[in-house]
Design a protein around this motif. Structure first.
Motif, PDB file in Angstrom:
ATOM      1  N   UNK A 128       0.808  -1.216   0.000  1.00  0.00           N
ATOM      2  CA  UNK A 128       0.000   0.000   0.000  1.00  0.00           C
ATOM      3  C   UNK A 128       0.846   1.273   0.000  1.00  0.00           C
ATOM      4  N   UNK A 129       1.922   1.390   0.810  1.00  0.00           N
ATOM      5  CA  UNK A 129       2.744   2.608   0.748  1.00  0.00           C
ATOM      6  C   UNK A 129       3.325   2.862  -0.644  1.00  0.00           C
ATOM      7  N   UNK A 130       3.743   1.795  -1.327  1.00  0.00           N
ATOM      8  CA  UNK A 130       4.287   1.966  -2.683  1.00  0.00           C
ATOM      9  C   UNK A 130       3.203   2.434  -3.654  1.00  0.00           C
ATOM     10  N   UNK A 131       2.005   1.876  -3.502  1.00  0.00           N
ATOM     11  CA  UNK A 131       0.890   2.273  -4.370  1.00  0.00           C
ATOM     12  C   UNK A 131       0.517   3.729  -4.108  1.00  0.00           C
ATOM     13  N   UNK A 132       0.490   4.129  -2.836  1.00  0.00           N
ATOM     14  CA  UNK A 132       0.157   5.521  -2.497  1.00  0.00           C
ATOM     15  C   UNK A 132       1.182   6.480  -3.082  1.00  0.00           C
ATOM     16  N   UNK A 133       2.470   6.135  -2.927  1.00  0.00           N
ATOM     17  CA  UNK A 133       3.528   6.996  -3.446  1.00  0.00           C
ATOM     18  C   UNK A 133       3.396   7.170  -4.951  1.00  0.00           C
ATOM     19  N   UNK A 134       3.162   6.062  -5.648  1.00  0.00           N
ATOM     20  CA  UNK A 134       3.017   6.113  -7.104  1.00  0.00           C
ATOM     21  C   UNK A 134       1.793   6.925  -7.502  1.00  0.00           C
ATOM     22  N   UNK A 135       0.697   6.730  -6.759  1.00  0.00           N
ATOM     23  CA  UNK A 135      -0.541   7.451  -7.062  1.00  0.00           C
ATOM     24  C   UNK A 135      -0.352   8.957  -6.922  1.00  0.00           C
ATOM     25  N   UNK A 136       0.198   9.399  -5.778  1.00  0.00           N
ATOM     26  CA  UNK A 136       0.342  10.834  -5.544  1.00  0.00           C
ATOM     27  C   UNK A 136       1.291  11.472  -6.557  1.00  0.00           C
ATOM     28  N   UNK A 137       2.312  10.716  -6.974  1.00  0.00           N
ATOM     29  CA  UNK A 137       3.233  11.238  -7.990  1.00  0.00           C
ATOM     30  C   UNK A 137       2.471  11.495  -9.295  1.00  0.00           C
ATOM     31  N   UNK A 138       1.677  10.522  -9.726  1.00  0.00           N
ATOM     32  CA  UNK A 138       0.940  10.674 -10.980  1.00  0.00           C
ATOM     33  C   UNK A 138      -0.199  11.681 -10.865  1.00  0.00           C
TER      34      UNK A 138
END
Length: 501
Positions: free
Chosen positions: A283-293
C-alpha cells in the motif's frame, strides 16, 4: 492581495504541486509564523523568535533548542527537530501546542502571506496544512475576506477528481457536507447558494476553504495559482522556482506530446502498469506512485491549454489514475481485480468519461460492488454523507445497476436538502427496473414523507400492479384515502359553519 487570499492560494499550491517544499510565512498583528512544508505536510513550525525553542527547553531538550537558535538554515532546523517529529508522543504534544498558539494568532488580522520555495529533505511530518487550518477555522473565519477571490457569483466550482480521498483528511462540517452534496456537477456560486442551509457569506467561505484543501476545483481560481518549474527537485540548489501563472505555458508542445502519449498508452496498460508498480507492490508503494501521478496530471496544472479535446484527455487520464488507486488500495477490490480476466483488466479510456453504456467490464462491476458494500457499512454507522459518496462512485462506474441508484436514494433521503436528488436517484432505479416493486415503493415513501400524497398514492398503486399482495402498499393507500376523506369532511364542516355565521 490580502493575506488571507495569499494564504488560501499558498495552501492550494502546496497541496497540488509535485515535489514542492517551501517556507510559508504568515505576518500578523501579533507576530510572525513560519511553516516549513513539503507539499501539504508541515515539517517544522516557528512562532516568532521564541517558539519552539521555549517549548523544547521546557521539555528538557535544551540542546535541540540551542541548535535551532544557532542556525538560519531551514534544512538544519528541520534536521534538529527530527528528535520531536520522529517521536509519536512528542509529535502529538507539539502539534497540540502549535494549534493552540496559532488559534490565538488568528484572533488578530492576517496582514500578509509569503510563499518561498525552500528545498528541504523530507522528514516525518507533524500534520497536514488542512488539518491545521481546519482546527483553527473558527478563528480564521472571523478575519476571512473572501470578496477578493470571489469577485463574481458566476464563478463555478466542482468536486475534484480525488475529492473523496482529500475530504477524509479534513474535518468536514455539516454545512460543508451539504455543500459537497450539491456539487456533483459544475455549478456557479449563484446556483449553489440557494441550495445550502447557510447564509451566502458562510457558503462562499466554505467554497474557498474546500478549494484551498483541494477538495473542490475552480477554473477561475486555478488561473490565480503560481506555477512551479517541474524541473525543481527538493534538495538540489536553493534557487526559488515559483513562477507567475503567465509563464506556466512556456512549453506547450511538450505538454501536448506528453498528454497524447499518455492517453494513447492507457489502452495498453492495466492499473499496475499505469501507476508504475508491480503486482506485489504494498500500500505505501501504491500511495507513493498514485500521488506522484495525480500531481503530474492534476487538471489545475494544465489550465493554460485551451483545446477542449486535450482537456478531456487530461480529465480521462486523471480519472483513470484515481480509479486505479481506489481499486488497488482496498484489499477486497484489489483481489477482485487481480482475479479478473486479462480483457477486464485492460483500461478502456473511451469509457472512463463517456456516457453510460449498457455493459460494464466485469472488473469495473466488481469494483462498483465493493463501493456499494462500503456504502452499506457507512450507512449502518449512520455516516450518511460518506455512504452517499461511495454510492455515487458505484453509480458512476456501473450506471445501469438499479440497486446502486435505489440505495443512493435511500441515503440521500436522510437529508431534506438532498430530497430532489433522492427523487432523481429513485427514478433512475425505476427506469432501469420498472417491474421491481421495491423501486416504486421507496419513491412512494419519499413522496409520502414530503406530503405529496397524490404522487405517493400513484406510486403505491403501481406497486400493487406489480405485486397485488403487497400489504405495505395496501395499508398506505388506505391511510391516504382516510386522510383525504377526513380532509374533505373538515372542509365541508368549515363551509357549513361559515354559512351559519
Amino acid at each position: 492581495m490580502k493575506g488571507i487570499s495569499q494564504l488560501l492560494i499558498g495552501i492550494r499550491l502546496l497541496s497540488t504541486i509535485q515535489k514542492f517544499s517551501a517556507q510559508l510565512s504568515l505576518f500578523l498583528d501579533s507576530g510572525r509564523v513560519y511553516l516549513y512544508c513539503y507539499t501539504d505536510k508541515v515539517l517544522f513550525v516557528e512562532l516568532g523568535d521564541l517558539f519552539p525553542a521555549s517549548w523544547l527547553a521546557q521539555t528538557g531538550m535544551t540542546n535541540v533548542a540551542a541548535k535551532i537558535r544557532s542556525t538560519t538554515s531551514s534544512q538544519e532546523k528541520v534536521n534538529a527537530f527530527k528528535v520531536v517529529s520522529e517521536n509519536a508522543e512528542l509529535r502529538t504534544s507539539f502539534a497540540d501546542v502549535v494549534k493552540k498558539h496559532l488559534g490565538e494568532f488568528f484572533i488578530s488580522d492576517l496582514k500578509k502571506c509569503e510563499l518561498k520555495a525552500d528545498p528541504l529533505l523530507v522528514s516525518q511530518p507533524l500534520f497536514s496544512l488542512s488539518e491545521l487550518f481546519s482546527d483553527c477555522a473558527a478563528l480564521l473565519n472571523s478575519n476571512f475576506f473572501y470578496q477578493e477571490l470571489l469577485s463574481s457569483n458566476d464563478i463555478t466550482f466542482q468536486l475534484s477528481a480525488d475529492y473523496l480521498e482529500r475530504s477524509t483528511k479534513v474535518k468536514i462540517t455539516l454545512q460543508q457536507g451539504y455543500l459537497l452534496s450539491r456539487l456533483e456537477h459544475s455549478q456557479s456560486i449563484q446556483d449553489i447558494v440557494p441550495t445550502v442551509p447557510a447564509d451566502e457569506e458562510t457558503t462562499k467561505k466554505n467554497l474557498l476553504l474546500l478549494w484551498s484543501f483541494g477538495i473542490l476545483d475552480s477554473t477561475h481560481l486555478g488561473r490565480m495559482l503560481p506555477r512551479m518549474d517541474p524541473s525543481y527537485v527538493p534538495g538540489k540548489g536553493s534557487e526559488s522556482r515559483v513562477h507567475h501563472a503567465d509563464s506556466f505555458s512556456s512549453d506547450v508542445r511538450k505538454q501536448i506530446e506528453m498528454i497524447d502519449q499518455t492517453y494513447v498508452g492507457l489502452s495498453h496498460k492495466d492499473y499496475y502498469t499505469l501507476l508504475g508498480v508491480t503486482t506485489k507492490a504494498d500500500l505505501p508503494q501504491i500511495k507513493t506512485a498514485y500521488y506522484r501521478l495525480a500531481r503530474k496530471f492534476h487538471p489545475d496544472r494544465f489550465y493554460g491549454l485551451e483545446d477542449p479535446v486535450l482537456k478531456e484527455k487530461i480529465d480521462i487520464i486523471f480519472s483513470t489514475i484515481n480509479v486505479a488507486y481506489e481499486t488497488l488500495k482496498n484489499q477486497k477490490s484489489r483481489h477482485i481485480y487481480d482475479t479478473s480476466s486479462l480483457d477486464d483488466k485492460r483500461i478502456s479510456p473511451s469509457s472512463v468519461m463517456s456516457e453510460p453504456s449498457m455493459s460494464v467490464p466485469e472488473s469495473h462491476g466488481k469494483v462498483a460492488e465493493d463501493y456499494y458494500q462500503r456504502a452499506q457499512k457507512s450507512y449502518s454507522s449512520r455516516n450518511f454523507f460518506e455512504a452517499v459518496q461511495f454510492l455515487r462512485s458505484a453509480t458512476q462506474i456501473a450506471p445501469d445497476v438499479a440497486k446502486y441508484w435505489r440505495h443512493l436514494g435511500i441515503a440521500l433521503s436522510k437529508n431534506d436538502q438532498w430530497r430532489k436528488e433522492a427523487e432523481d436517484s429513485f427514478q433512475r432505479a425505476v427506469d432501469i427496473e420498472p417491474e421491481n416493486a421495491e423501486n416504486h415503493l421507496y419513491l412512494a415513501f419519499l413522496y409520502r414523507n414530503s406530503a405529496l400524497k397524490l404522487r405517493a398514492k400513484r406510486c403505491f398503486m403501481k406497486v400493487l400492479e406489480i405485486d397485488p399482495q403487497n400489504d405495505v402498499a395496501k395499508d398506505q393507500i388506505a391511510q391516504i384515502d382516510a386522510e383525504e376523506s377526513a380532509s374533505q369532511k373538515k372542509g365541508l364542516l368549515d363551509s357549513f359553519f361559515k354559512r351559519k355565521q
